[in-house]
Design a protein around this motif. Structure first.
Motif, PDB file in Angstrom:
ATOM      1  N   ASN A 163     -11.216  -6.360   2.298  1.00  0.00           N
ATOM      2  CA  ASN A 163     -12.342  -5.535   1.761  1.00  0.00           C
ATOM      3  C   ASN A 163     -13.300  -4.571   2.819  1.00  0.00           C
ATOM      4  OD1 ASN A 163     -14.106  -4.834  -0.454  1.00  0.00           O
ATOM      5  ND2 ASN A 163     -15.591  -6.546   0.080  1.00  0.00           N
ATOM      6  N   GLY A 164     -12.219  -4.264   3.650  1.00  0.00           N
ATOM      7  CA  GLY A 164     -12.804  -3.388   4.758  1.00  0.00           C
ATOM      8  C   GLY A 164     -12.406  -1.737   4.203  1.00  0.00           C
ATOM      9  N   GLY A 165     -12.631  -0.979   5.463  1.00  0.00           N
ATOM     10  CA  GLY A 165     -12.370   0.310   5.290  1.00  0.00           C
ATOM     11  C   GLY A 165     -10.896   0.762   4.868  1.00  0.00           C
ATOM     12  N   ILE A 166     -10.039   0.074   5.244  1.00  0.00           N
ATOM     13  CA  ILE A 166      -8.589   0.510   5.150  1.00  0.00           C
ATOM     14  C   ILE A 166      -8.268   0.100   3.515  1.00  0.00           C
ATOM     15  CG2 ILE A 166      -6.103  -0.124   5.323  1.00  0.00           C
ATOM     16  CD1 ILE A 166      -6.964   1.660   7.452  1.00  0.00           C
ATOM     17  N   ALA A 167      -8.766  -0.949   3.191  1.00  0.00           N
ATOM     18  CA  ALA A 167      -8.506  -1.368   1.697  1.00  0.00           C
ATOM     19  C   ALA A 167      -9.292  -0.346   0.727  1.00  0.00           C
ATOM     20  CB  ALA A 167      -9.063  -2.768   1.637  1.00  0.00           C
ATOM     21  N   LEU A 168     -10.449   0.020   1.146  1.00  0.00           N
ATOM     22  CA  LEU A 168     -11.103   0.881   0.214  1.00  0.00           C
ATOM     23  C   LEU A 168     -10.520   2.125   0.147  1.00  0.00           C
ATOM     24  CD1 LEU A 168     -14.620   0.398   1.864  1.00  0.00           C
ATOM     25  CD2 LEU A 168     -14.253  -0.046  -0.615  1.00  0.00           C
ATOM     26  N   GLU A 169     -10.115   2.675   1.155  1.00  0.00           N
ATOM     27  CA  GLU A 169      -9.250   3.779   0.890  1.00  0.00           C
ATOM     28  C   GLU A 169      -7.982   3.899   0.324  1.00  0.00           C
ATOM     29  OE1 GLU A 169     -10.108   7.437   1.319  1.00  0.00           O
ATOM     30  OE2 GLU A 169     -12.235   6.296   1.302  1.00  0.00           O
ATOM     31  N   LEU A 170      -7.251   2.977   0.712  1.00  0.00           N
ATOM     32  CA  LEU A 170      -6.178   2.459   0.088  1.00  0.00           C
ATOM     33  C   LEU A 170      -6.121   2.633  -1.323  1.00  0.00           C
ATOM     34  CD1 LEU A 170      -3.344   0.412   1.421  1.00  0.00           C
ATOM     35  CD2 LEU A 170      -4.086   0.204  -0.957  1.00  0.00           C
ATOM     36  N   HIS A 248      -4.907   8.436   5.492  1.00  0.00           N
ATOM     37  CA  HIS A 248      -3.900   8.567   4.113  1.00  0.00           C
ATOM     38  C   HIS A 248      -3.698  10.195   4.216  1.00  0.00           C
ATOM     39  CE1 HIS A 248      -7.744  10.035   2.423  1.00  0.00           C
ATOM     40  NE2 HIS A 248      -8.171   8.830   2.970  1.00  0.00           N
ATOM     41  N   GLU A 249      -4.365  10.937   4.907  1.00  0.00           N
ATOM     42  CA  GLU A 249      -3.914  12.438   4.759  1.00  0.00           C
ATOM     43  C   GLU A 249      -2.506  12.750   5.004  1.00  0.00           C
ATOM     44  OE1 GLU A 249      -5.937  14.874   3.653  1.00  0.00           O
ATOM     45  OE2 GLU A 249      -7.801  13.661   3.343  1.00  0.00           O
ATOM     46  N   GLY A 250      -1.693  13.467   4.099  1.00  0.00           N
ATOM     47  CA  GLY A 250      -0.560  13.754   4.513  1.00  0.00           C
ATOM     48  C   GLY A 250       0.673  12.782   4.072  1.00  0.00           C
ATOM     49  N   LEU A 251      -0.022  11.790   3.625  1.00  0.00           N
ATOM     50  CA  LEU A 251       0.672  10.530   2.858  1.00  0.00           C
ATOM     51  C   LEU A 251       0.731  10.746   1.235  1.00  0.00           C
ATOM     52  CD1 LEU A 251      -0.034   7.431   4.970  1.00  0.00           C
ATOM     53  CD2 LEU A 251       1.944   8.886   5.296  1.00  0.00           C
ATOM     54  N   ALA A 252       2.043  10.760   0.737  1.00  0.00           N
ATOM     55  CA  ALA A 252       2.008  10.794  -0.786  1.00  0.00           C
ATOM     56  C   ALA A 252       1.910   9.485  -1.285  1.00  0.00           C
ATOM     57  CB  ALA A 252       3.191  11.664  -1.237  1.00  0.00           C
ATOM     58  N   ILE A 319      -0.153  -5.809   0.202  1.00  0.00           N
ATOM     59  CA  ILE A 319      -1.061  -5.195   1.409  1.00  0.00           C
ATOM     60  C   ILE A 319      -2.007  -6.487   1.869  1.00  0.00           C
ATOM     61  CG2 ILE A 319      -2.514  -3.394   2.184  1.00  0.00           C
ATOM     62  CD1 ILE A 319       0.188  -2.421   1.681  1.00  0.00           C
ATOM     63  N   SER A 320      -2.070  -6.705   3.167  1.00  0.00           N
ATOM     64  CA  SER A 320      -2.946  -7.419   3.734  1.00  0.00           C
ATOM     65  C   SER A 320      -3.846  -6.677   4.819  1.00  0.00           C
ATOM     66  CB  SER A 320      -2.213  -8.601   4.751  1.00  0.00           C
ATOM     67  OG  SER A 320      -3.109  -9.362   5.401  1.00  0.00           O
ATOM     68  N   ALA A 321      -4.991  -6.272   4.012  1.00  0.00           N
ATOM     69  CA  ALA A 321      -5.958  -5.492   4.806  1.00  0.00           C
ATOM     70  C   ALA A 321      -7.316  -6.408   5.215  1.00  0.00           C
ATOM     71  CB  ALA A 321      -6.244  -4.455   3.966  1.00  0.00           C
ATOM     72  N   THR A 322      -7.100  -7.583   5.955  1.00  0.00           N
ATOM     73  CA  THR A 322      -8.204  -8.589   6.188  1.00  0.00           C
ATOM     74  C   THR A 322      -8.699  -8.441   7.459  1.00  0.00           C
ATOM     75  OG1 THR A 322      -6.344 -10.025   6.391  1.00  0.00           O
ATOM     76  CG2 THR A 322      -7.420 -10.253   4.301  1.00  0.00           C
ATOM     77  N   GLY A 323      -8.589  -7.289   8.191  1.00  0.00           N
ATOM     78  CA  GLY A 323      -9.348  -7.068   9.287  1.00  0.00           C
ATOM     79  C   GLY A 323      -8.196  -7.321  10.498  1.00  0.00           C
ATOM     80  N   VAL A 324      -8.903  -7.422  11.679  1.00  0.00           N
ATOM     81  CA  VAL A 324      -8.039  -7.204  12.957  1.00  0.00           C
ATOM     82  C   VAL A 324      -8.391  -8.395  13.939  1.00  0.00           C
ATOM     83  CG1 VAL A 324      -7.521  -4.959  12.641  1.00  0.00           C
ATOM     84  CG2 VAL A 324      -9.584  -5.720  13.982  1.00  0.00           C
TER      85      VAL A 324
END
Length: 505
Positions: A163-170, A248-252, A319-324
């Motif tokens: 539920n962090g930034g990567i997950a939101l944008e993804l 994510h810019e440049g990634l299709a 996709i595991s986007a659960t922090g670092v």
């Protein structure tokens, strides 16, 4: 300082100790630190050790206000940095071991690098929900983002956990794919937003386009109750430099299905079990179809996710986007570092660790000084840049014997980013962190256009969330810093018909 400071050994002068100024890490913190050291000591050789063949450079830097800053993060070949700063030498290898008593860093390529001052900026690594599973992908650096793009081209459905930034944008950027989004919170973006802001953004997720409306809604309420070899190894270990803004810019990011996106959110749950097709069949359990589908899920998926709410979904990958987690592992063996509760290297107000002449900055460290009432550490690229720059200034002060004041950027938490194509500014205790019920909120929301939240305590502004082009960030920053009593202004503080820049001029 006081008891919260890790014990730091007496400073060692530059002339008394052999070795170079060494920085470990090619991310934002490490590169910023190395650049600043190169400027401060043009006749010294600065050694930057990085596991990746590319470094992360800050470009298009813009000081928006006293503290708030905007910049782009650009991947560049390491030679680019050496060309700009002739006194920087880059060693492209992962760190094998730190021998602090011998004052040297050993690298995987067999190198032995003596230091007189060392700054560890090795970042963090993904906290995966399942290590070693080929169907579980963590997105942390450019290599993993590109791997995700490649796998997505053949996917019909994915499960996103986090539920962090990567997950939101993804979730917002992916098209042509069903998405099951698993979050342990009540609403999306819990790290950054309250439920009101989450609902504002969720509507954008459903519609895909802003729906500007003329009706302004303002609410006032108080809270109740709850408040290469080295490169290959870096990829395998997931220790590449952290993704910056607009990763994510440049990634299709497009799957195999027609249409834009189809997202289903499962809240208040976590992943309980991950099973292969044969393993699930052996249990006799039945997966659910994608919510809203009119027929049973007839596809045979390569992997299945069982949630703590009892639901089971099949997908192509997870996709595991659960922090670092702070990437401290290469440095701990044989060294007596003081660690924070989150596992980071504790640093004092001069970015010093508990070992002599060893500093740390960015995601690897835990700030252990008494913070400003409106600042908190978050592992974000803005703080990585600030810490890297400040660590270099502290190292310079230590070498020259000069006094140094705490950098002003640590007076107020300030971060600007973009979610769901909205500009997002977070200031101070933007989510009322640590305030309990002793605070008041002012809200202004125009669906599809803007969301403004002001957090007040004892009539004084202590935090804010600004979503959209509000143009309020500099004014709100000043109000938090000067702690002006705003009680007389009441709800007029967010009245859209009043220009508060002039109001507080």
């Amino acid at each position: 300082m006081d008891a919260t400071r890790p014990p730091a050994a007496a400073a060692t002068t530059a002339t008394a100790v052999a070795g170079k100024l060494v920085v470990v890490g090619g991310g934002i913190a490490g590169v910023t630190c190395a650049e600043q050291l190169a400027v401060n000591f043009p006749s010294e050789e600065i050694l930057l050790i990085t596991a990746s063949p590319v470094i992360k450079a800050v470009t298009n830097f813009k000081q928006v206000s006293k503290i708030l800053e905007e910049f782009d993060v650009e991947e560049q070949p390491s030679a680019t940095l050496e060309k700009r700063f002739p006194n920087i030498t880059i060693v492209e290898s992962a760190v094998k071991e730190l021998k602090s008593e011998e004052r040297c860093v050993l690298t995987e390529d067999g190198g032995r690098h003596a230091y007189k001052k060392l700054c560890l900026c090795a970042g963090a690594k993904p906290k995966l929900i399942c290590e070693g599973n080929p169907y579980v992908l963590g997105i942390r650096d450019t290599d993993s983002a590109q791997q995700f793009q490649k796998r997505l081209t053949n996917a019909k459905r994915i499960v996103v956990v986090g539920n962090g930034g990567i997950a939101l944008e993804l979730v917002y950027e992916v098209e042509g794919c069903e998405i099951i989004w698993v979050i342990k919170d009540k609403a999306i973006g819990n790290t950054f937003f309250d439920s009101g802001a989450a609902e504002f953004l969720t509507s954008k997720l459903r519609s895909g386009k802003p729906e500007a409306k003329l009706v302004q809604k303002r609410t006032r309420y108080t809270t109740e109750g709850t408040g290469k070899k080295a490169h290959k190894k870096a990829i395998a270990d997931n220790t590449g430099s952290a993704l910056g803004p607009d990763w994510h810019e440049g990634l299709a990011l497009k799957g195999t299905r027609e249409g834009s996106r189809d997202v289903h959110i499962e809240t208040l749950c976590e992943v309980q079990q991950i099973s292969l097709q044969e393993e699930l069949r052996a249990t006799g359990k039945k997966p659910l179809p994608f919510p809203g589908a009119k027929c049973a899920d007839a596809d045979a998926w390569p992997v299945y996710v069982e949630l703590t709410n009892g639901k089971i979904y099949g997908c192509d990958f997870i996709i595991s986007a659960t922090g670092v987690l702070p990437n401290t592992e290469p440095f701990l063996r044989g060294n007596k570092f003081a660690l924070g509760e989150d596992g980071g290297l504790r640093v004092d107000e001069r970015m010093r660790t508990s070992l002599p002449d060893v500093y740390a900055a960015g995601d690897i460290c835990t700030a252990s000084w008494p913070p400003s009432p409106v600042w908190q550490q978050m592992r974000l690229w803005t703080q990585a840049r600030q810490m890297g720059w400040y660590a270099a200034k502290c190292i310079a002060a230590g070498i020259l014997g000069d006094p140094i004041d705490m950098d002003f950027s640590f007076e107020l938490f300030a971060h600007v980013t973009k979610f769901f194509n909205y500009k997002v500014v977070l200031l101070g205790k933007y989510n009322a962190q640590g305030l309990g019920t002793d605070h008041e909120l002012l809200l202004r929301c125009t669906q599809g256009l803007e969301y403004v939240k002001a957090v007040l305590q004892n009539g004084r502004l202590v935090g804010a969330v600004l979503i959209g082009e509000t143009d309020l960030e500099e004014t709100f920053e000043n109000l938090i810093l000067n702690q002006m009593d705003l009680s007389p202004y009441g709800e007029d503080l967010l009245d859209p018909n009043i220009d508060i820049e002039d109001y507080f001029d």
